[in-house]
Design a protein around this motif. Sequence first.
Motif, PDB file in Angstrom:
ATOM      1  N   GLU A  37      -1.991 -12.212   2.248  1.00 45.58           N
ATOM      2  CA  GLU A  37      -1.567 -10.800   1.879  1.00 45.58           C
ATOM      3  C   GLU A  37       0.280 -10.823   2.492  1.00 45.58           C
ATOM      4  O   GLU A  37       1.236 -10.331   1.796  1.00 45.58           O
ATOM      5  CB  GLU A  37      -1.939  -9.304   2.617  1.00 45.58           C
ATOM      6  N   PRO A  66      -0.575  -7.876  -1.684  1.00 50.86           N
ATOM      7  CA  PRO A  66      -2.074  -7.607  -1.542  1.00 50.86           C
ATOM      8  C   PRO A  66      -2.598  -7.799  -2.783  1.00 50.86           C
ATOM      9  O   PRO A  66      -3.774  -7.588  -3.265  1.00 50.86           O
ATOM     10  CB  PRO A  66      -1.940  -6.050  -1.345  1.00 50.86           C
ATOM     11  N   TYR A  67      -1.819  -8.025  -3.997  1.00 50.80           N
ATOM     12  CA  TYR A  67      -2.403  -8.227  -5.407  1.00 50.80           C
ATOM     13  C   TYR A  67      -2.412  -9.649  -5.934  1.00 50.80           C
ATOM     14  O   TYR A  67      -2.914  -9.721  -7.314  1.00 50.80           O
ATOM     15  CB  TYR A  67      -1.638  -7.184  -6.300  1.00 50.80           C
ATOM     16  N   HIS A  68      -1.947 -10.322  -4.854  1.00 51.69           N
ATOM     17  CA  HIS A  68      -2.303 -11.867  -5.512  1.00 51.69           C
ATOM     18  C   HIS A  68      -3.610 -12.225  -5.818  1.00 51.69           C
ATOM     19  O   HIS A  68      -4.504 -11.676  -4.997  1.00 51.69           O
ATOM     20  CB  HIS A  68      -1.422 -12.757  -4.496  1.00 51.69           C
ATOM     21  N   ARG A  69      -4.068 -13.149  -6.747  1.00 47.78           N
ATOM     22  CA  ARG A  69      -5.367 -13.538  -6.977  1.00 47.78           C
ATOM     23  C   ARG A  69      -6.301 -13.883  -5.604  1.00 47.78           C
ATOM     24  O   ARG A  69      -7.492 -13.364  -5.450  1.00 47.78           O
ATOM     25  CB  ARG A  69      -5.521 -14.836  -7.771  1.00 47.78           C
ATOM     26  N   VAL A 111      -7.124 -10.758  -3.399  1.00 48.01           N
ATOM     27  CA  VAL A 111      -8.023 -10.039  -4.126  1.00 48.01           C
ATOM     28  C   VAL A 111      -9.686 -10.647  -4.167  1.00 48.01           C
ATOM     29  O   VAL A 111     -10.497  -9.832  -3.921  1.00 48.01           O
ATOM     30  CB  VAL A 111      -7.695  -9.878  -5.449  1.00 48.01           C
TER      31      VAL A 111
END
Length: 507
Positions: free
Chosen positions: A482, A487-490, A493
């Motif tokens: 992160e 926080p939204y990277h593959r 997640v």
Amino acid sequence: MNGRVIADRYELSTVIGQGGMGQVWTAYDGRLDRRVAVKLLRPDHMTKGTGADEMRRRFVRECRVTAQVTHPGLVTVHDAGSDGDDLYLVMQYVDGADLADHLAEHEPYPWQWTVSVAAQICAVLAAVHAVPIVHRDLKPRNVMIKPDGTVTVLDLGVASVIDTDTTRLTHTGSPIGSPAYMAPEQAMGGTVGPYTDLYALGVLMHELLSGNVPFAGSTALGVLHRHLYEPPLPVGRVRPDIPEPLEGLVLRLLAKDPQHRPSGAQEVYESLAPLLPRRGNPGGPLDPTRPFLRPHAPWPDRAGAAAAPPPPPRPPTAAPGGRGPDVAAAVDEVKKALGEGSITRAVDILGGILPAAAAEHGERSPVVRILRKQYATTLMDDGQYRRALPELRRLADDRAAEAGPADPQTLQFRHDAAQCLEQLGEAAAAIAEYRAVLPYYENAGDTGRAFDVRQRIGNLLLAVGDHAGARHQLQALLYDTERVHGPYHRLPVELRRVLERQRQFNR
């Protein structure tokens, strides 16, 4: 003949068996990208007085009949036909050792092994005789012991084409077939039936127990005469440890009169059943008691168990003038095979060229290392991780000795070796290997590879049941990914999903 293509499909590779009437080759099936065994027979060598065309028709007809018999103990027939002057039979390639070699390597043969081999053969014969088909040439060379201990019977149907008149002699003066295993009625040219195969089974069992066939001689006619008129020596006189019921069964199988033999393979099996081993631990690969000690158990069922021996490699392409292997031509063949998606063929070519290239150029030469690297990579692509593992370890050791443990190529070899261990289910060893290479990636600032290794370690810890260790590993990795990727990277997640699933599981 190496390189000859049969039926525009099967490329012959290595001779693995040879007799007076033909040869057995390993071959490459170009259509399905697999190894097969091809038996080539010459009609003019098999018989006199029967036209070659009639022999071909008879051969193909018999192969069609036998291909309808399905049993785990029978080799699968893939194809049959004629090519030029040869008849060919394409079969499944069977790993293992034939029974003659198995006996030679384990004399004296344990009587429990004999019982286990014979019981498995009885299961095959019962299925074959129900068709009805008679094998006619049951002998140790036609029985294979596979690495998991199961028995496979070869050459079903071929002898019935050849053996139309057993008493006829070839121009060499030898009868067609195997005199040492012929029943008296077969030797006399009489009608053969299931009882004929049972006699051959008796000879085979006698040989396994005593180390010799019951009737031997300097000439074929002399051997046949002894089959007809001499009583067999009870095997208990040679091996006092053999149970009396087993000795009695062998003598019944070797009865001169078919009516005095057991009524069928089923009866023989029932006689063997009380002597079969019960549950326990097998001795290792090629142990024929294993199917009875651990029925239907997966193989290998022990950590670190030896893999089945690899099939014979494809012979190297010869350089012009016979100067040795043409490495450049082999590399071109490999590139072509890989371009066509024929990974199995590429593996065979590389496996065949490597020993010859090492002998010519030296084990540490650049060309050999390039070939070995390609071989390991291709084995992994083919899913042969157990064979790839020692190649990768060897490459890693050689590279580390030259360039050090932190060298990128050294690390790549070790990383690939860890992947092989992971694929083989050896989780603890894979974790150890990944942990060994991880600091080098971190020190080199290779964040992507370091994150990948850390995730693999976490997943493997879950696999071995170390849930606390896995949670700690993956939670720390989530924090770092992160921070680097957001926080939204593959990757973060996916890590959050794994951790949430673990929390739900542990509630």
